[in-house]
Motif scaffolding. Structure first.
Motif, PDB file in Angstrom:
ATOM      1  N   ALA A  12     -10.245  -3.821   4.103  1.00 41.43           N
ATOM      2  CA  ALA A  12     -11.481  -3.822   3.316  1.00 41.43           C
ATOM      3  C   ALA A  12     -11.135  -4.005   1.841  1.00 41.43           C
ATOM      4  O   ALA A  12     -10.074  -3.581   1.382  1.00 41.43           O
ATOM      5  CB  ALA A  12     -12.250  -2.529   3.522  1.00 41.43           C
ATOM      6  N   ARG A  13     -12.060  -4.589   1.108  1.00 45.88           N
ATOM      7  CA  ARG A  13     -11.821  -4.923  -0.300  1.00 45.88           C
ATOM      8  C   ARG A  13     -13.001  -4.494  -1.152  1.00 45.88           C
ATOM      9  O   ARG A  13     -14.144  -4.551  -0.716  1.00 45.88           O
ATOM     10  CB  ARG A  13     -11.626  -6.438  -0.372  1.00 45.88           C
ATOM     11  CG  ARG A  13     -11.121  -6.978  -1.656  1.00 45.88           C
ATOM     12  CD  ARG A  13     -10.850  -8.471  -1.441  1.00 45.88           C
ATOM     13  NE  ARG A  13     -10.503  -9.124  -2.670  1.00 45.88           N
ATOM     14  CZ  ARG A  13      -9.290  -9.554  -2.970  1.00 45.88           C
ATOM     15  NH1 ARG A  13      -8.322  -9.428  -2.096  1.00 45.88           N
ATOM     16  NH2 ARG A  13      -9.060 -10.141  -4.109  1.00 45.88           N
ATOM     17  N   SER A  14     -12.708  -4.090  -2.380  1.00 49.25           N
ATOM     18  CA  SER A  14     -13.744  -3.686  -3.324  1.00 49.25           C
ATOM     19  C   SER A  14     -13.325  -4.098  -4.729  1.00 49.25           C
ATOM     20  O   SER A  14     -12.131  -4.105  -5.049  1.00 49.25           O
ATOM     21  CB  SER A  14     -13.941  -2.162  -3.285  1.00 49.25           C
ATOM     22  OG  SER A  14     -14.729  -1.722  -4.372  1.00 49.25           O
ATOM     23  N   ASP A  20     -13.616   3.158  -2.998  1.00 51.85           N
ATOM     24  CA  ASP A  20     -14.763   2.360  -2.575  1.00 51.85           C
ATOM     25  C   ASP A  20     -14.368   1.413  -1.442  1.00 51.85           C
ATOM     26  O   ASP A  20     -15.141   1.216  -0.500  1.00 51.85           O
ATOM     27  CB  ASP A  20     -15.338   1.570  -3.754  1.00 51.85           C
ATOM     28  CG  ASP A  20     -16.648   0.893  -3.409  1.00 51.85           C
ATOM     29  OD1 ASP A  20     -17.583   1.596  -2.961  1.00 51.85           O
ATOM     30  OD2 ASP A  20     -16.745  -0.340  -3.571  1.00 51.85           O
ATOM     31  N   ALA A  21     -13.164   0.847  -1.506  1.00 52.68           N
ATOM     32  CA  ALA A  21     -12.699  -0.027  -0.430  1.00 52.68           C
ATOM     33  C   ALA A  21     -12.612   0.742   0.892  1.00 52.68           C
ATOM     34  O   ALA A  21     -12.976   0.221   1.942  1.00 52.68           O
ATOM     35  CB  ALA A  21     -11.344  -0.635  -0.782  1.00 52.68           C
ATOM     36  N   VAL A  22     -12.168   2.000   0.844  1.00 50.21           N
ATOM     37  CA  VAL A  22     -12.122   2.834   2.045  1.00 50.21           C
ATOM     38  C   VAL A  22     -13.534   3.032   2.581  1.00 50.21           C
ATOM     39  O   VAL A  22     -13.777   2.879   3.786  1.00 50.21           O
ATOM     40  CB  VAL A  22     -11.451   4.196   1.758  1.00 50.21           C
ATOM     41  CG1 VAL A  22     -11.635   5.148   2.929  1.00 50.21           C
ATOM     42  CG2 VAL A  22      -9.974   4.007   1.452  1.00 50.21           C
ATOM     43  N   LYS A  45      -3.373  -2.450  -1.860  1.00 50.57           N
ATOM     44  CA  LYS A  45      -2.951  -3.585  -2.691  1.00 50.57           C
ATOM     45  C   LYS A  45      -3.989  -3.807  -3.773  1.00 50.57           C
ATOM     46  O   LYS A  45      -5.156  -3.448  -3.602  1.00 50.57           O
ATOM     47  CB  LYS A  45      -2.875  -4.872  -1.862  1.00 50.57           C
ATOM     48  CG  LYS A  45      -1.810  -4.895  -0.811  1.00 50.57           C
ATOM     49  CD  LYS A  45      -1.845  -6.253  -0.118  1.00 50.57           C
ATOM     50  CE  LYS A  45      -0.834  -6.348   0.991  1.00 50.57           C
ATOM     51  NZ  LYS A  45      -0.865  -7.666   1.641  1.00 50.57           N
ATOM     52  N   ILE A  46      -3.567  -4.427  -4.849  1.00 56.41           N
ATOM     53  CA  ILE A  46      -4.520  -4.849  -5.874  1.00 56.41           C
ATOM     54  C   ILE A  46      -4.362  -6.348  -6.106  1.00 56.41           C
ATOM     55  O   ILE A  46      -3.288  -6.902  -5.913  1.00 56.41           O
ATOM     56  CB  ILE A  46      -4.342  -4.084  -7.204  1.00 56.41           C
ATOM     57  CG1 ILE A  46      -2.916  -4.207  -7.728  1.00 56.41           C
ATOM     58  CG2 ILE A  46      -4.729  -2.631  -7.059  1.00 56.41           C
ATOM     59  CD1 ILE A  46      -2.716  -3.652  -9.121  1.00 56.41           C
ATOM     60  N   ALA A  47      -5.466  -6.967  -6.511  1.00 59.67           N
ATOM     61  CA  ALA A  47      -5.440  -8.368  -6.920  1.00 59.67           C
ATOM     62  C   ALA A  47      -5.497  -8.386  -8.443  1.00 59.67           C
ATOM     63  O   ALA A  47      -6.240  -7.606  -9.052  1.00 59.67           O
ATOM     64  CB  ALA A  47      -6.626  -9.121  -6.331  1.00 59.67           C
ATOM     65  N   ILE A  48      -4.709  -9.255  -9.038  1.00 57.79           N
ATOM     66  CA  ILE A  48      -4.634  -9.337 -10.498  1.00 57.79           C
ATOM     67  C   ILE A  48      -4.870 -10.780 -10.923  1.00 57.79           C
ATOM     68  O   ILE A  48      -4.288 -11.710 -10.357  1.00 57.79           O
ATOM     69  CB  ILE A  48      -3.254  -8.862 -11.004  1.00 57.79           C
ATOM     70  CG1 ILE A  48      -3.022  -7.407 -10.596  1.00 57.79           C
ATOM     71  CG2 ILE A  48      -3.130  -9.052 -12.508  1.00 57.79           C
ATOM     72  CD1 ILE A  48      -1.626  -6.907 -10.869  1.00 57.79           C
ATOM     73  N   VAL A  53      -6.784  -6.144 -13.250  1.00 59.22           N
ATOM     74  CA  VAL A  53      -7.074  -5.841 -11.842  1.00 59.22           C
ATOM     75  C   VAL A  53      -8.467  -6.365 -11.519  1.00 59.22           C
ATOM     76  O   VAL A  53      -9.429  -6.048 -12.225  1.00 59.22           O
ATOM     77  CB  VAL A  53      -6.992  -4.324 -11.572  1.00 59.22           C
ATOM     78  CG1 VAL A  53      -7.417  -4.012 -10.145  1.00 59.22           C
ATOM     79  CG2 VAL A  53      -5.577  -3.802 -11.837  1.00 59.22           C
ATOM     80  N   THR A  54      -8.558  -7.171 -10.476  1.00 60.13           N
ATOM     81  CA  THR A  54      -9.857  -7.752 -10.102  1.00 60.13           C
ATOM     82  C   THR A  54     -10.380  -7.230  -8.767  1.00 60.13           C
ATOM     83  O   THR A  54     -11.563  -7.361  -8.488  1.00 60.13           O
ATOM     84  CB  THR A  54      -9.766  -9.282 -10.037  1.00 60.13           C
ATOM     85  OG1 THR A  54      -8.746  -9.653  -9.092  1.00 60.13           O
ATOM     86  CG2 THR A  54      -9.442  -9.871 -11.406  1.00 60.13           C
ATOM     87  N   ALA A  55      -9.496  -6.655  -7.946  1.00 59.42           N
ATOM     88  CA  ALA A  55      -9.951  -6.142  -6.649  1.00 59.42           C
ATOM     89  C   ALA A  55      -8.937  -5.145  -6.104  1.00 59.42           C
ATOM     90  O   ALA A  55      -7.744  -5.201  -6.423  1.00 59.42           O
ATOM     91  CB  ALA A  55     -10.156  -7.275  -5.655  1.00 59.42           C
TER      92      ALA A  55
END
Length: 68
Positions: A12-14, A20-22, A45-48, A53-55
């Motif tokens: 899941a992603r937020s 929030d992703a959980v 994990k995080i998206a950058i 940080v974007t997600a």
């Protein structure tokens, strides 16, 4: 009383937070699976992008009890 459970892996992603992703993942699991009884967060994990940080993403193993 005996029961049998199954485990499925979901991701899941937020854009807000890991927490929030959980919640997003558990809410989705509850809407498609019956008898959800627990979850184990395996990975975060995080998206950058451009240094920001974007997600936030979590991979979890969700346990649900199978119907009789």
């Amino acid at each position: 009383m005996s029961s049998v459970a199954r485990i499925t892996t979901i991701t899941a992603r937020s854009e807000k937070s890991f927490e929030d992703a959980v919640h997003v993942g558990i809410n989705r699991a509850n809407s498609t699976l019956r008898g959800v009884s627990g979850a184990w967060i395996k990975e975060q994990k995080i998206a950058i992008e451009n240094g920001q940080v974007t997600a936030y993403q979590v991979t979890m193993e969700v346990t649900f009890v199978l119907d009789d």
